[in-house]
Design an enzyme around this catalytic site. Structure first.
Site, mmCIF file in Angstrom:
data_model
loop_
_atom_site.group_PDB
_atom_site.id
_atom_site.type_symbol
_atom_site.label_atom_id
_atom_site.label_comp_id
_atom_site.label_asym_id
_atom_site.label_seq_id
_atom_site.Cartn_x
_atom_site.Cartn_y
_atom_site.Cartn_z
ATOM 1 C CB ALA A 1 -5.674 -15.944 30.088
ATOM 2 C CG HIS A 2 -3.387 -19.851 27.942
ATOM 3 N ND1 HIS A 2 -3.081 -20.671 28.997
ATOM 4 C CD2 HIS A 2 -4.685 -20.136 27.638
ATOM 5 C CE1 HIS A 2 -4.121 -21.422 29.301
ATOM 6 N NE2 HIS A 2 -5.112 -21.108 28.484
ATOM 7 C CG ASN A 3 -3.945 -20.023 23.540
ATOM 8 O OD1 ASN A 3 -2.750 -19.982 23.270
ATOM 9 N ND2 ASN A 3 -4.515 -21.098 24.068
ATOM 10 C CG HIS B 1 1.599 -21.982 28.421
ATOM 11 N ND1 HIS B 1 1.239 -23.057 29.214
ATOM 12 C CD2 HIS B 1 0.590 -21.076 28.544
ATOM 13 C CE1 HIS B 1 0.070 -22.794 29.799
ATOM 14 N NE2 HIS B 1 -0.344 -21.600 29.399
#
Length: 312
Positions: free
Chosen positions: A233-235, A192
């Site tokens: 969560a990511h993004n 990440h």
């Protein structure tokens, strides 16, 4: 220990509301004073209270509860049938009441760094930042002026936090998320390499997790509010003035547009787009993109109706 009383004149309140351009009309005696606040259902003498619900007002009237408030913030529908002497009449009494509480009764927070906190020498804190006890602020973190960080918060490297934000206790921002790639019997973690950006006036509740992006940043837009126990969560891209309530899960690469509302326990599937001003009902699971200004409920979530003005 008895709570110390704060005496405030109605004139002080009116001058403050005018200063912040709140919309209201005042009726009564500006020289009167209040010494605190209380709820309409448990009214305490010489305090300010508020009510917006016509049916709740009727209920207490029917029960012959005689409430004579020192000052009441009231909506126009209730005002039409009430006979209160000192009153602030407006379209959004909850908002006006909250402004008054925040200015005159909310405890002011001291700036500085609490006991047991570790702040990297490579982090940049602007003026009037408050950091609670036992926090960790890593390298290259930027925290804007007026931001308050409560106890036991972890801010991982590279996170950018805007001005006048609030991060409540136990929250972790900028940790790597759940990102893996499988090759036969091997599972590897995807690095990440992005960060987290919180724009100005964002509030994050207790025990939340906001993951850093994989290659793009995870972004929470200006004025958005995230309740306790939420996972981002990511993004994920969250627009301006979005509200995400307790226990909601926003999966990876979701895009939530401006002024959307996710009710408690809502789940948004990865890569889904939530349209502007959409309302996602309690416990709903959204599996596909939504149009703007829709109310969606159920598992899987389906359109219930269009958003009405009173929903917003």
């Amino acid at each position: 220990m008895e709570k110390e009383l704060t005496e405030v004149s109605l004139k002080q309140i009116i001058l403050y509301l005018e200063k912040v351009s709140a919309k209201f009309e005042f009726y009564g005696n500006v020289e009167d004073k209040i010494v605190g606040f209380s709820s309409f259902s448990n009214y305490q003498n010489n305090t300010i209270t508020w009510i917006k619900d016509f049916y709740r007002y009727q209920k207490y009237k029917n029960e012959e509860k005689q409430i004579i408030p020192a000052l009441i913030v009231i909506d126009r529908e209730v005002d039409n049938v009430s006979d209160y002497a000192n009153k602030l009449v407006c379209d959004n009494p909850k908002y006006v009441f909250a402004l008054i509480l925040r200015e005159f009764f909310e405890q002011k927070v001291n700036t500085g760094i609490g006991e047991g906190s570790v702040v990297s020498k490579n982090a940049f804190l602007q003026e009037d930042v408050s950091i609670g006890c036992n926090c960790v602020i890593e390298d290259d973190v930027i925290i804007g002026s007026g931001t308050r960080i409560y106890h036991n918060v972890i801010i991982r490297r590279g996170t950018i936090i805007g001005k006048n934000c609030i991060i409540k206790s136990g929250t972790v921002i900028g940790e790597e998320g759940y990102g893996y790639s499988r090759n036969e019997d091997e599972i590897i973690h995807v690095p990440h390499l992005g960060y987290v950006v919180l724009e100005d006036e964002v509030e994050i509740g207790s025990n939340c997790s906001i993951d850093r992006g994989t290659m793009e940043n995870t972004v929470v837009g200006k004025g958005s509010k995230i309740d306790n126990l939420c996972h981002i969560a990511h993004n994920v891209q969250i627009g301006r003035r979005v509200m995400i309530v307790a226990g909601s899960i926003i999966c990876g690469s979701v895009h939530i547009k401006d002024r959307a509302y996710i009710a408690p326990g809502g789940i948004i599937k990865n890569q889904v787009e939530i349209g502007e001003k959409c309302i996602i009902g309690m416990g709903s699971v959204v599996l596909s993109n939504t149009q703007k200004e829709k109310v969606l409920v159920g598992v899987p979530a389906k359109n219930l109706r269009n958003v009405k003005n009173e929903d917003l």
